[in-house]
Design a protein around this motif. Structure first.
Motif, PDB file in Angstrom:
ATOM      1  N   MET A   6       5.432   2.205   6.034  1.00 12.52           N
ATOM      2  CA  MET A   6       4.220   2.317   6.866  1.00 12.52           C
ATOM      3  C   MET A   6       3.113   2.858   5.960  1.00 12.52           C
ATOM      4  O   MET A   6       3.215   3.970   5.450  1.00 12.52           O
ATOM      5  CB  MET A   6       4.446   3.306   8.020  1.00 12.52           C
ATOM      6  CG  MET A   6       5.636   2.955   8.916  1.00 12.52           C
ATOM      7  SD  MET A   6       5.998   4.259  10.134  1.00 12.52           S
ATOM      8  CE  MET A   6       4.710   4.032  11.343  1.00 12.52           C
ATOM      9  N   LYS A   7       2.068   2.061   5.755  1.00 13.03           N
ATOM     10  CA  LYS A   7       0.960   2.511   4.889  1.00 13.03           C
ATOM     11  C   LYS A   7      -0.270   2.820   5.733  1.00 13.03           C
ATOM     12  O   LYS A   7      -0.648   2.038   6.602  1.00 13.03           O
ATOM     13  CB  LYS A   7       0.650   1.431   3.849  1.00 13.03           C
ATOM     14  CG  LYS A   7      -0.473   1.803   2.880  1.00 13.03           C
ATOM     15  CD  LYS A   7      -1.794   1.200   3.239  1.00 13.03           C
ATOM     16  CE  LYS A   7      -2.953   1.732   2.417  1.00 13.03           C
ATOM     17  NZ  LYS A   7      -4.245   1.102   2.733  1.00 13.03           N
ATOM     18  N   PHE A   8      -0.884   3.969   5.467  1.00  9.81           N
ATOM     19  CA  PHE A   8      -2.070   4.375   6.222  1.00  9.81           C
ATOM     20  C   PHE A   8      -3.249   4.533   5.262  1.00  9.81           C
ATOM     21  O   PHE A   8      -3.182   5.298   4.300  1.00  9.81           O
ATOM     22  CB  PHE A   8      -1.804   5.684   6.967  1.00  9.81           C
ATOM     23  CG  PHE A   8      -0.773   5.516   8.057  1.00  9.81           C
ATOM     24  CD1 PHE A   8      -1.153   5.149   9.343  1.00  9.81           C
ATOM     25  CD2 PHE A   8       0.588   5.676   7.788  1.00  9.81           C
ATOM     26  CE1 PHE A   8      -0.214   4.943  10.339  1.00  9.81           C
ATOM     27  CE2 PHE A   8       1.537   5.476   8.774  1.00  9.81           C
ATOM     28  CZ  PHE A   8       1.140   5.113  10.050  1.00  9.81           C
ATOM     29  N   ARG A 152      -9.115   0.422  -7.266  1.00  8.41           N
ATOM     30  CA  ARG A 152      -9.546   0.735  -5.905  1.00  8.41           C
ATOM     31  C   ARG A 152      -8.790  -0.124  -4.885  1.00  8.41           C
ATOM     32  O   ARG A 152      -8.565  -1.298  -5.100  1.00  8.41           O
ATOM     33  CB  ARG A 152     -11.053   0.547  -5.759  1.00  8.41           C
ATOM     34  CG  ARG A 152     -11.883   1.467  -6.669  1.00  8.41           C
ATOM     35  CD  ARG A 152     -11.551   2.951  -6.521  1.00  8.41           C
ATOM     36  NE  ARG A 152     -11.649   3.446  -5.173  1.00  8.41           N
ATOM     37  CZ  ARG A 152     -12.746   3.972  -4.626  1.00  8.41           C
ATOM     38  NH1 ARG A 152     -13.839   4.047  -5.334  1.00  8.41           N
ATOM     39  NH2 ARG A 152     -12.719   4.435  -3.389  1.00  8.41           N
ATOM     40  N   GLY A 153      -8.418   0.529  -3.825  1.00  4.74           N
ATOM     41  CA  GLY A 153      -7.628  -0.155  -2.784  1.00  4.74           C
ATOM     42  C   GLY A 153      -6.146  -0.224  -3.128  1.00  4.74           C
ATOM     43  O   GLY A 153      -5.363  -0.895  -2.448  1.00  4.74           O
ATOM     44  N   GLY A 154      -5.752   0.484  -4.192  1.00  4.95           N
ATOM     45  CA  GLY A 154      -4.404   0.334  -4.752  1.00  4.95           C
ATOM     46  C   GLY A 154      -3.255   0.825  -3.896  1.00  4.95           C
ATOM     47  O   GLY A 154      -2.093   0.486  -4.163  1.00  4.95           O
ATOM     48  N   SER A 155      -3.530   1.594  -2.859  1.00  4.36           N
ATOM     49  CA  SER A 155      -2.423   2.068  -2.021  1.00  4.36           C
ATOM     50  C   SER A 155      -1.714   0.916  -1.312  1.00  4.36           C
ATOM     51  O   SER A 155      -0.524   1.005  -1.011  1.00  4.36           O
ATOM     52  CB  SER A 155      -2.916   3.067  -0.978  1.00  4.36           C
ATOM     53  OG  SER A 155      -3.411   4.212  -1.617  1.00  4.36           O
ATOM     54  N   ASP A 156      -2.452  -0.171  -1.045  1.00  6.24           N
ATOM     55  CA  ASP A 156      -1.795  -1.349  -0.460  1.00  6.24           C
ATOM     56  C   ASP A 156      -0.704  -1.843  -1.407  1.00  6.24           C
ATOM     57  O   ASP A 156       0.403  -2.200  -0.983  1.00  6.24           O
ATOM     58  CB  ASP A 156      -2.808  -2.494  -0.259  1.00  6.24           C
ATOM     59  CG  ASP A 156      -3.924  -2.134   0.704  1.00  6.24           C
ATOM     60  OD1 ASP A 156      -3.665  -1.375   1.653  1.00  6.24           O
ATOM     61  OD2 ASP A 156      -5.057  -2.630   0.510  1.00  6.24           O
ATOM     62  N   THR A 157      -1.052  -1.850  -2.686  1.00  4.28           N
ATOM     63  CA  THR A 157      -0.106  -2.335  -3.690  1.00  4.28           C
ATOM     64  C   THR A 157       1.081  -1.384  -3.825  1.00  4.28           C
ATOM     65  O   THR A 157       2.230  -1.825  -3.933  1.00  4.28           O
ATOM     66  CB  THR A 157      -0.846  -2.517  -5.032  1.00  4.28           C
ATOM     67  OG1 THR A 157      -1.908  -3.440  -4.806  1.00  4.28           O
ATOM     68  CG2 THR A 157       0.062  -3.045  -6.109  1.00  4.28           C
ATOM     69  N   ALA A 210     -12.521 -10.125   0.865  1.00  4.04           N
ATOM     70  CA  ALA A 210     -12.035  -9.474   2.092  1.00  4.04           C
ATOM     71  C   ALA A 210     -11.199  -8.263   1.695  1.00  4.04           C
ATOM     72  O   ALA A 210     -10.072  -8.415   1.250  1.00  4.04           O
ATOM     73  CB  ALA A 210     -11.194 -10.443   2.924  1.00  4.04           C
ATOM     74  N   LYS A 211     -11.743  -7.071   1.813  1.00  4.02           N
ATOM     75  CA  LYS A 211     -11.071  -5.935   1.181  1.00  4.02           C
ATOM     76  C   LYS A 211      -9.952  -5.343   2.038  1.00  4.02           C
ATOM     77  O   LYS A 211      -9.403  -4.294   1.699  1.00  4.02           O
ATOM     78  CB  LYS A 211     -12.088  -4.863   0.802  1.00  4.02           C
ATOM     79  CG  LYS A 211     -12.687  -4.134   1.985  1.00  4.02           C
ATOM     80  CD  LYS A 211     -13.341  -2.853   1.493  1.00  4.02           C
ATOM     81  CE  LYS A 211     -13.805  -2.043   2.685  1.00  4.02           C
ATOM     82  NZ  LYS A 211     -14.174  -0.702   2.378  1.00  4.02           N
ATOM     83  N   VAL A 212      -9.598  -6.029   3.107  1.00  7.13           N
ATOM     84  CA  VAL A 212      -8.562  -5.490   3.994  1.00  7.13           C
ATOM     85  C   VAL A 212      -7.220  -5.294   3.264  1.00  7.13           C
ATOM     86  O   VAL A 212      -6.461  -4.390   3.596  1.00  7.13           O
ATOM     87  CB  VAL A 212      -8.444  -6.340   5.288  1.00  7.13           C
ATOM     88  CG1 VAL A 212      -8.114  -7.778   4.992  1.00  7.13           C
ATOM     89  CG2 VAL A 212      -7.482  -5.747   6.282  1.00  7.13           C
TER      90      VAL A 212
HETATM   91 MG    MG Z   1      -7.990  -0.467   1.544  1.00  4.54          MG
END
Ligand code: MG
Ligand code: ADP
Ligand code: ASP
Length: 418
Positions: A6-8, A152-157, A210-212
């Motif tokens: 689960m990623k927040f 940036r946005g790396g937590s998704d990865t 799309a940075k989602v």
């Molecule tokens: Mg993000």
């Protein structure tokens, strides 16, 4: 029983109240008997603040120290969420990237994950029923022992990589929208939520703006076949049935799972573009290399390229785009190579935007882009450059028309919500 990641994201952990809300989402899944690894971002705005501090300390700073600074945001939220979970009576432990370890390359500030040993996490699921709360965005370069960050946005990865490493049944990306939409719902209120998106399409959507989801997370999901599900953390935890087969959200999955492929699935846009035109270059073999090899050597990503057919057979113009952040460096690089390239002048613009139309259905439909050219011309929107690929075409326009162009194309391709 399932195993879940689960990623927040940042807005979902923006303050202690929201972190408590996240803890209740996690509790719901734990109570349903699932094994859970949580990945958290820094509180919203935190990473920007840390980046600004590093820049204020020195505009030209050591990337290793940048990583030491910016990785701290996730350290805070992982500890806070572990505390909030423990307060709900759930066995939980925080993990920094180096503790797992999440091994990465040494490309500081944009490191790539090389490997994760999920053994200890799985052991603790089994032996202690312990929830792992993992700091996203960060890892360690093994040889130097230094902290790295993933861009940036790396937590998704981080989340998708951990899901692959622990063989999770699903990787849930909780964010501030309840799924992936036909375009950014903050810009086009008529955007529709998609139930399913193919990995390939999501890859294009993400890489075109799309940075989602971070692009790399989609690549990893595709390679390791991780079921990635984008959903909202703002839904009330108590209102969700953890055993429901499909809660509201968007599943990123293999193309074969998409039953009714639309011609156009979504529209992405990016204002983070700059255009450079090199004029009156001598038209002879080797000039493209003379321009693009130095740019590649400087690690500058060139995107759209348009070369005009020369009228006189002697000179030609070459236009291309680079990320706005590399604009100054790109111009300097070209100027430095002026003698080897042999051109008359260079002009450039930063008030440009790229609008991209994406859909796997384009493979089997002709004339999709032509419709867009017509619709935009009717709005008096000038197209500066065009690129196409099998499932996408991109148009470079004046930035001032971005929203109008996106809305026009959204309607044109029948994507508006009823
Ligand atoms: Mg993000
Ligand atoms: P988080 O902090 O949870 O990682 P992000 O801000 O990185 O969240 O990503 C979520 C945002 O992505 C949304 O608020 C939305 O404005 C934006 N976005 C852009 N394009 C889309 C799209 N096609 N579908 C959904 N959200 C999108
Ligand atoms: N906190 C990091 C960022 O803002 C990573 C992330 O949130 O995904 O980029």
């Amino acid at each position: 029983m399932a195993r879940l990641v689960m990623k927040f994201g940042g807005t979902s952990v923006a303050n202690i109240e929201r972190i408590r809300n996240v803890a209740r989402h996690v509790k719901r899944e734990v109570d349903a008997g699932h094994e859970v690894a949580v990945v958290v971002s820094a509180m919203s705005g935190k990473t920007n603040e840390l980046v600004a501090w590093a820049t204020e300390a020195s505009a030209l700073h050591d990337a290793r120290e940048y990583d030491a600074v910016v990785a701290s945001g996730e350290q805070v939220t992982s500890g806070l969420l572990a505390i909030a979970l423990q307060a709900l009576g759930i066995q939980a432990r925080s993990w920094q990237g180096w503790q797992i370890p999440i091994k990465t390359s040494d490309a500081h500030a944009s490191a790539r994950i090389l490997g994760i040993d999920g053994g200890e996490l799985i052991k603790r699921f089994k032996e202690r029923k312990e929830v792992a709360v993992i700091a996203g965005f960060q890892g360690i370069h093994e040889e130097t022992g230094r902290i790295t960050t993933l861009g940036r946005g790396g937590s998704d990865t981080s989340a998708v990589a951990i899901a692959a490493a622990i063989h999770a049944d699903r990787c849930d990306i909780y964010t501030d929208v309840d799924g992936v939409y036909t375009t950014d719902p903050r810009v086009v209120p008529k955007a529709r939520r998609l139930d399913k998106v193919a990995f390939e399409e999501m890859l294009e959507l993400a890489s075109q703006g799309a940075k989602v989801l971070q692009v790399r997370s989609v690549e990893l999901g595709m390679v390791h076949n991780v079921r990635v599900f984008v959903r909202s953390s703002f839904d009330k935890p108590e209102d969700i049935d953890p055993n429901a087969s499909q809660p509201p959200g968007t599943l990123i999955c293999g193309e074969e799972e998409i039953v009714e492929a639309q011609v156009v699935t979504g529209i992405a846009f990016s204002k983070d573009e700059a255009q450079i035109s090199v004029r009156q270059i001598e038209d002879k073999p080797g000039v493209a290399a003379a321009i693009f090899v130095p740019l590649a050597d400087a690690n500058i990503n060139v995107d759209m390229i348009v070369q005009n057919v020369s009228e006189d057979g002697k000179t030609t113009d070459l236009t291309f785009t680079v990320p706005a952040s590399d604009y100054v460096r790109a111009k300097e690089t070209i100027s430095r190579s002026k003698d080897t390239i042999g051109y008359k002048s260079m002009d450039s613009a930063t008030d440009v935007a790229k609008v991209s139309v994406i859909g796997i259905g384009m493979r089997s439909h002709a004339g999709v882009a032509a419709q867009a050219f017509k619709a935009l011309s009717e709005r008096n929107i000038n197209i500066r450059a065009i690129t196409t690929s099998e499932i996408k075409f991109s148009l470079l326009i004046d930035a001032a028309y971005t929203e109008l162009a996106v809305r026009t194309l959204h309607t044109l391709y029948g994507l508006d919500q009823a």
